[in-house]
Write an enzyme that holds these catalytic residues in place. Structure first.
Site, PDB file in Angstrom:
ATOM      1  CB  CYS A 153      -3.007   9.172   0.603  1.00  0.00           C
ATOM      2  SG  CYS A 153      -2.432   9.086   2.300  1.00  0.00           S
ATOM      3  CG  HIS A 246      -5.546   5.140   2.351  1.00  0.00           C
ATOM      4  ND1 HIS A 246      -4.637   4.178   2.718  1.00  0.00           N
ATOM      5  CD2 HIS A 246      -4.903   6.335   2.514  1.00  0.00           C
ATOM      6  CE1 HIS A 246      -3.499   4.748   3.074  1.00  0.00           C
ATOM      7  NE2 HIS A 246      -3.624   6.061   2.950  1.00  0.00           N
TER       8      HIS A 246
END
Ligand SMILES: NC(=O)c1ccc[n+]([C@@H]2O[C@H](COP(=O)([O-])OP(=O)(O)OC[C@H]3O[C@@H](n4cnc5c(N)ncnc54)[C@H](OP(=O)(O)O)[C@@H]3O)[C@@H](O)[C@H]2O)c1
Length: 355
Positions: A153, A246
């Site tokens: 990710c 994130h």
């Protein structure tokens, strides 16, 4: 047009839930088989899943009966052409090759084969030519199917922002410090992490993944292999009390001098093959630059481009070194960082007639 029937392995997990959600009403793909562990097998999806997405469970999957990919293996998904995998890496290691051997196209989120030299690690805006590894893989292994992967990710979000800068200015060195959402740890992590009022300065194997995967993604395809990019990269990874999204603080040193306005233009104007091909999941603008001093923020910006964009802000010189620049990049870890990327990979394969 007949839609491509697909299976989702790991359909009850966090990434699997996003697959079922993002594939509802997909113009090309239609999930008809859902697989998870023996704990869930033979239950209806609605009974097995611990659904945590804000929206309701999509109607079309509620009553599908879950199969166990490790015991029923290939036979259970007979009617399917494409397999999306959101399995834990240790399970993917044995299950995914079985599907590839049996003739299925596998689009995987798991880390098991990302660094395999014959497996494409795709970010379609950056390295669509790496799909050529599919022929090498099939030929050497004697498989009629194949495996393609998408990055971890944080790497997916970071590499999208680095690629145009590498092309325009030449990267010499990258330092990245991540602030990663709890959903990156999967369903188990979501409930087990002691994250309230806390920062956890360790995420198992994450730093290594960023450091190796980024160089493969930005590498060049030559003589039936990918030659990794040759700049230096180091990462420090941290889990923070954010649900999804994130955030990464990035410090780069470039070969040629780059000023912030030029960088902003290069990032904002970047377009890749998915945009040219108008793939259904492609964001119109893969990198969105925000000017406000206090953006991007996960809560406000993670769904930019339907969760498929990398959002960049705070582009400024790093005066501690020559040709230094720093910025913040944010992305949705479960969409661009996982299920959405895997779907975009499959759309690229479909449009290039690999499916
Ligand atoms: N979370 C992220 O941000 C993220 C981002 C990129 C990549 N990934 C990768 O994507 C994969 C899935 O991650 P996740 O966060 O969705 O994990 P998760 O929430 O823990 O889900 C794991 C899934 O795998 C199934 N499973 C577990 N053991 C199995 C077995 N022995 N046989 C068959 N199925 C089994 C589970 O089924 P049951 O419900 O039946 O146990 C569940 O459906 C992992 O490889 C992860 O590294 C995750």
């Amino acid at each position: 047009m007949r839609k491509v029937p697909v299976a989702i392995l790991g359909a009850t997990g966090l990434v699997g839930q996003w697959f079922t959600y993002l594939l509802r009403d997909h113009p090309w793909f239609e999930p008809s088989v859902l697989a998870a562990s023996q704990r869930s097998a033979r239950k209806k999806y609605i009974e097995a899943v611990n659904w945590v997405l804000g929206s309701p469970v999509p109607e079309y999957v509620r009553d599908l009966e879950i199969v166990d990919p490790t015991t029923t293996a290939v036979a259970a998904v007979d009617d399917v052409d494409l397999v999306f995998s959101a399995l834990p890496p240790e399970i993917a290691l044995t299950v995914e090759p079985e599907f590839a051997k049996a003739g299925y196209a596998v689009s995987s989120n798991a880390s098991a084969f990302r660094l395999d030299p014959e497996v494409p690690l795709l970010v379609p805006e950056i390295n669509p030519e790496h799909v050529k590894l599919i022929e090498v893989q099939k030929h050497h292994r004697g498989w009629s199917g194949f495996i393609v992967t998408n990055p971890n990710c944080s790497t997916a979000i970071l590499s999208l922002s680095l690629a145009p800068l590498h092309r325009a200015f030449g990267l010499r060195r990258v330092i990245v410090s991540t602030m990663q959402a709890i959903s990156g740890a999967g369903l188990e992590g979501l409930f087990a992490l002691n994250i309230q009022d806390n920062v956890i300065p360790f995420i198992a194997r994450e730093e290594e993944k960023i450091q190796t995967e980024t160089l493969k993604i930005l590498g060049s395809y030559q003589n039936e292999a990918v030659k990794p990019a040759d700049f230096k990269i180091t990462a420090s990874c941290h889990r923070v009390p954010v649900s999804d999204g994130h955030t990464e603080a990035v410090f780069i040193e470039t070969e040629r001098k780059c000023d912030p306005q030029e960088v902003k233009n290069v990032l904002s104007n970047f377009r890749g093959e998915p945009q040219k091909l108008n793939l259904p999941s492609a964001p119109q603008q893969p990198i969105v630059v925000l000017d406000a001093q206090d953006r991007p923020q996960p809560k406000l910006d993670r769904f930019t481009g339907n969760g498929m964009a990398s959002i960049v802000g705070r582009i400024r010189p790093d005066e501690s070194i020559a040709n230094g620049l720093k910025y913040i990049v944010l992305g949705h870890n479960l969409i661009r960082g996982a299920a959405g990327s895997s779907i975009l990979n499959a759309e690229l394969l479909f449009s290039l007639s690999y499916l």
